[in-house]
Motif scaffolding. Structure first.
Motif, PDB file in Angstrom:
ATOM      1  N   TYR A 132      31.615  55.433  46.017  1.00 49.78           N
ATOM      2  CA  TYR A 132      30.892  54.566  46.943  1.00 49.78           C
ATOM      3  C   TYR A 132      31.846  53.550  47.589  1.00 49.78           C
ATOM      4  O   TYR A 132      31.732  53.247  48.792  1.00 49.78           O
ATOM      5  CB  TYR A 132      29.762  53.843  46.210  1.00 49.78           C
ATOM      6  CG  TYR A 132      28.525  54.697  46.024  1.00 49.78           C
ATOM      7  CD1 TYR A 132      27.803  55.146  47.130  1.00 49.78           C
ATOM      8  CD2 TYR A 132      28.091  55.047  44.754  1.00 49.78           C
ATOM      9  CE1 TYR A 132      26.678  55.920  46.965  1.00 49.78           C
ATOM     10  CE2 TYR A 132      26.965  55.830  44.572  1.00 49.78           C
ATOM     11  CZ  TYR A 132      26.257  56.267  45.687  1.00 49.78           C
ATOM     12  OH  TYR A 132      25.141  57.043  45.518  1.00 49.78           O
ATOM     13  N   LEU A 184      33.761  55.349  50.121  1.00 47.83           N
ATOM     14  CA  LEU A 184      32.953  55.588  51.312  1.00 47.83           C
ATOM     15  C   LEU A 184      32.896  54.340  52.188  1.00 47.83           C
ATOM     16  O   LEU A 184      32.964  54.428  53.434  1.00 47.83           O
ATOM     17  CB  LEU A 184      31.541  56.012  50.893  1.00 47.83           C
ATOM     18  CG  LEU A 184      30.555  56.264  52.040  1.00 47.83           C
ATOM     19  CD1 LEU A 184      31.042  57.399  52.941  1.00 47.83           C
ATOM     20  CD2 LEU A 184      29.170  56.565  51.494  1.00 47.83           C
ATOM     21  N   THR A 185      32.797  53.170  51.569  1.00 47.48           N
ATOM     22  CA  THR A 185      32.776  51.919  52.336  1.00 47.48           C
ATOM     23  C   THR A 185      34.084  51.721  53.089  1.00 47.48           C
ATOM     24  O   THR A 185      34.103  51.309  54.270  1.00 47.48           O
ATOM     25  CB  THR A 185      32.527  50.733  51.397  1.00 47.48           C
ATOM     26  OG1 THR A 185      31.287  50.934  50.697  1.00 47.48           O
ATOM     27  CG2 THR A 185      32.466  49.424  52.167  1.00 47.48           C
ATOM     28  N   THR A 231      36.133  54.109  54.081  1.00 47.33           N
ATOM     29  CA  THR A 231      36.217  55.084  55.192  1.00 47.33           C
ATOM     30  C   THR A 231      35.333  54.657  56.355  1.00 47.33           C
ATOM     31  O   THR A 231      35.693  54.868  57.518  1.00 47.33           O
ATOM     32  CB  THR A 231      35.802  56.482  54.698  1.00 47.33           C
ATOM     33  OG1 THR A 231      34.480  56.422  54.135  1.00 47.33           O
ATOM     34  CG2 THR A 231      36.775  56.993  53.651  1.00 47.33           C
ATOM     35  N   LYS A 232      34.179  54.055  56.063  1.00 50.11           N
ATOM     36  CA  LYS A 232      33.329  53.567  57.153  1.00 50.11           C
ATOM     37  C   LYS A 232      34.038  52.450  57.939  1.00 50.11           C
ATOM     38  O   LYS A 232      33.975  52.409  59.175  1.00 50.11           O
ATOM     39  CB  LYS A 232      32.008  53.061  56.586  1.00 50.11           C
ATOM     40  CG  LYS A 232      31.086  54.170  56.110  1.00 50.11           C
ATOM     41  CD  LYS A 232      29.778  53.588  55.587  1.00 50.11           C
ATOM     42  CE  LYS A 232      28.826  54.701  55.145  1.00 50.11           C
ATOM     43  NZ  LYS A 232      27.553  54.154  54.629  1.00 50.11           N
ATOM     44  N   SER A 255      36.699  59.661  60.819  1.00 48.93           N
ATOM     45  CA  SER A 255      35.360  60.252  60.687  1.00 48.93           C
ATOM     46  C   SER A 255      35.367  61.383  59.661  1.00 48.93           C
ATOM     47  O   SER A 255      34.428  61.538  58.866  1.00 48.93           O
ATOM     48  CB  SER A 255      34.877  60.769  62.045  1.00 48.93           C
ATOM     49  OG  SER A 255      34.787  59.712  62.983  1.00 48.93           O
ATOM     50  N   GLN A 311      35.360  59.950  56.278  1.00 47.99           N
ATOM     51  CA  GLN A 311      34.024  59.469  55.918  1.00 47.99           C
ATOM     52  C   GLN A 311      33.121  60.627  55.482  1.00 47.99           C
ATOM     53  O   GLN A 311      32.392  60.523  54.500  1.00 47.99           O
ATOM     54  CB  GLN A 311      33.396  58.736  57.104  1.00 47.99           C
ATOM     55  CG  GLN A 311      31.996  58.189  56.793  1.00 47.99           C
ATOM     56  CD  GLN A 311      31.365  57.501  57.996  1.00 47.99           C
ATOM     57  OE1 GLN A 311      32.006  57.323  59.031  1.00 47.99           O
ATOM     58  NE2 GLN A 311      30.118  57.120  57.868  1.00 47.99           N
ATOM     59  N   VAL A 312      33.177  61.728  56.243  1.00 49.43           N
ATOM     60  CA  VAL A 312      32.366  62.908  55.881  1.00 49.43           C
ATOM     61  C   VAL A 312      32.775  63.440  54.509  1.00 49.43           C
ATOM     62  O   VAL A 312      31.946  63.818  53.673  1.00 49.43           O
ATOM     63  CB  VAL A 312      32.504  63.995  56.958  1.00 49.43           C
ATOM     64  CG1 VAL A 312      31.835  65.283  56.497  1.00 49.43           C
ATOM     65  CG2 VAL A 312      31.898  63.519  58.269  1.00 49.43           C
ATOM     66  N   ALA A 319      34.188  61.702  52.027  1.00 48.32           N
ATOM     67  CA  ALA A 319      33.737  60.771  51.000  1.00 48.32           C
ATOM     68  C   ALA A 319      32.234  60.915  50.751  1.00 48.32           C
ATOM     69  O   ALA A 319      31.767  60.850  49.604  1.00 48.32           O
ATOM     70  CB  ALA A 319      34.085  59.339  51.402  1.00 48.32           C
ATOM     71  N   GLN A 320      31.481  61.138  51.843  1.00 55.47           N
ATOM     72  CA  GLN A 320      30.042  61.321  51.689  1.00 55.47           C
ATOM     73  C   GLN A 320      29.731  62.628  50.953  1.00 55.47           C
ATOM     74  O   GLN A 320      28.806  62.698  50.136  1.00 55.47           O
ATOM     75  CB  GLN A 320      29.375  61.317  53.078  1.00 55.47           C
ATOM     76  CG  GLN A 320      27.857  61.294  53.035  1.00 55.47           C
ATOM     77  CD  GLN A 320      27.321  59.994  52.468  1.00 55.47           C
ATOM     78  OE1 GLN A 320      27.762  58.912  52.861  1.00 55.47           O
ATOM     79  NE2 GLN A 320      26.370  60.081  51.538  1.00 55.47           N
ATOM     80  N   ILE A 369      30.057  62.244  47.266  1.00 57.08           N
ATOM     81  CA  ILE A 369      28.905  61.566  46.671  1.00 57.08           C
ATOM     82  C   ILE A 369      27.681  62.475  46.637  1.00 57.08           C
ATOM     83  O   ILE A 369      26.923  62.499  45.653  1.00 57.08           O
ATOM     84  CB  ILE A 369      28.594  60.271  47.436  1.00 57.08           C
ATOM     85  CG1 ILE A 369      29.746  59.277  47.274  1.00 57.08           C
ATOM     86  CG2 ILE A 369      27.279  59.648  46.971  1.00 57.08           C
ATOM     87  CD1 ILE A 369      29.599  58.023  48.089  1.00 57.08           C
ATOM     88  N   ASP A 370      27.489  63.240  47.705  1.00 58.77           N
ATOM     89  CA  ASP A 370      26.269  64.049  47.814  1.00 58.77           C
ATOM     90  C   ASP A 370      26.344  65.375  47.057  1.00 58.77           C
ATOM     91  O   ASP A 370      25.321  65.878  46.590  1.00 58.77           O
ATOM     92  CB  ASP A 370      25.956  64.326  49.286  1.00 58.77           C
ATOM     93  CG  ASP A 370      25.617  63.044  50.035  1.00 58.77           C
ATOM     94  OD1 ASP A 370      25.253  62.044  49.382  1.00 58.77           O
ATOM     95  OD2 ASP A 370      25.724  63.038  51.281  1.00 58.77           O
TER      96      ASP A 370
END
Length: 413
Positions: A132, A135-136, A138-139, A193, A196-197, A199-200, A203-204
């Motif tokens: 998480y 992810l922050t 990367t955002k 981007s 970010q994808v 990293a997401q 998590i997912d």
């Protein structure tokens, strides 16, 4: 013997009365022990023939057997894995219920496996926090890259517009340099981007799958640890159970004991298995009435009925092996296996499972006779068949009276 006595009343006795009162031959004169075989030859011959016919008739239509017993099965107490006994929770001959813990085995290695699996689960949960945070980051990088790209794009558009107006305000090389900067910033935005994808996705998809795998390993370790404690799966009584802490139990070599079921078909308290002669196959059917008497409950006649008849003879089974089957080796005929159940509820109360019993089965043709489809001779014959069943019933009751005497006196006890 009973059949001979009955037959003699209508054969030897009338012959003797004829010799005595019609021919005037008296016992002790013309009729002696040595001349009896000649003087009463007709009665004796008729008695022998009638007795043999009556015995054959009785034993065919009302078969009996001494090969009867309320059979039961036992359930071996075995762990799924080998191990050394740590705790014993029950005693031999103890009555237990399904779910009762019987004994447990040492499980240090299994506890270590559970702790390792729990640590793996906690590690995956910690990785979620890291993911998480990543992810922050990367955002933020995406926003930073987008801002740089928009600034360079606006600057490029402004310089491009000025260069198109002429007057050498903006050189061509400066415009090209700005275009390269826009392309670099656009590539940086795409990379941010993509991060970010990624990293997401961690998590997912990746971390949930990793956590599920770790939880599965933990559950498997917990299940294996539970197998170190052996539980009873049926209600029953422990037999030949002599485990002590420190004993080694191997499911392939040594069982810990056995459980004798206390209820159900496997307990031997609801039915009796009897093996009748194969000649009775056409007589004994489902619903045929029967009676038994058992050693564990002497002087008692228990009414029964046939619940099922085995469709094959056990001695005819063939197993594949390296030796060809020779039918001559199976000279001993098998029996017709029949399952008898009490005619009345509680009929087998007091009968110990496994006890030796004597069983009689009785032909019953009342419904066939009442149907009116038989001729007079057939009706009389079946009436006679049903009537002579009384003789076999009397014999069974005599056996019930003499069975304890035979076992206790004449068997060497």
């Amino acid at each position: 013997m009973l059949e001979v006595l009955l037959c003699s009343l209508i054969t030897i006795l009338p012959d003797y009365l004829f010799r005595k009162y019609r021919q005037g031959k008296a016992w002790g004169k013309e009729i002696t022990f040595f001349t009896m075989w000649y003087e009463l030859r007709w009665g004796i011959t008729a008695c022998a023939m009638l007795s043999i016919s009556l015995v054959t008739l009785i034993f065919y239509y009302h078969p009996s057997t001494t090969n009867a017993a309320p059979l039961f099965r036992t359930v071996s107490i075995m762990p799924e894995k080998s191990g050394r006994v740590q705790h014993v929770f029950v005693e031999n001959h103890q009555k237990i219920k399904a779910g009762t813990a019987i004994f447990s085995m040492y499980d240090e290695s299994q506890m270590a496996a559970i702790e390792q699996a729990e640590a793996n689960v906690r590690q995956v949960e910690a990785e979620f926090s890291t993911a998480y945070a990543q992810l922050t980051v990367t955002k933020s990088n995406v926003e930073k890259a987008r801002s740089a790209y928009m600034r360079s794009k606006n600057e490029y558009d402004r310089k491009k517009e000025l260069s198109l107006k002429g007057n050498n305000i903006i050189s061509e090389s400066e415009v090209q340099k700005m275009a390269d900067t826009v392309a670099i910033n656009e590539a940086g935005l795409s990379a941010s981007s993509a991060n970010q994808v990624s990293a997401q996705a961690v998590i997912d998809n990746i971390l949930p799958a990793k956590k599920a795998s770790a939880i599965e390993v933990l559950n498997s370790a917990i299940v294996d640890e539970a197998k170190r404690t052996v539980y009873a799966h049926i209600d029953g009584e422990l037999q030949q159970f002599a485990l002590q802490p420190g004993d080694f139990v191997n499911p392939m070599i040594r069982s810990a004991g056995m459980i004798v079921p206390s209820s159900g078909d496997a307990s031997g308290r609801e039915a009796v298995q009897a093996g009748f002669n194969q000649l009775a196959a056409n007589v004994i059917k489902v619903g045929t009435f029967a009676e038994i008497t058992c050693l564990s409950k002497p002087f008692t006649i228990i009414p029964m009925k046939v619940d099922s008849v085995q469709s094959v003879i056990a001695t005819g089974q063939v197993r594949t092996n390296e030796t060809l089957l020779d039918v001559q080796e199976r000279a001993r005929p098998g029996t017709l296996t029949v399952r008898l159940v009490p005619l009345y509820e509680g009929g087998l109360d007091g009968v110990i499972p496994g006890t030796k019993c004597v069983a009689n089965a009785y032909s019953y043709h009342h419904e066939l006779i009442a149907s009116g489809t038989l001729s007079t001779s057939e009706t009389l014959y079946l009436h006679m068949v049903d009537a002579v069943g009384v003789v076999h019933a009397i014999i069974l009751r005599m056996q019930a009276l003499l069975l304890p005497v035979k076992v206790l006196v004449f068997s060497g006890h």
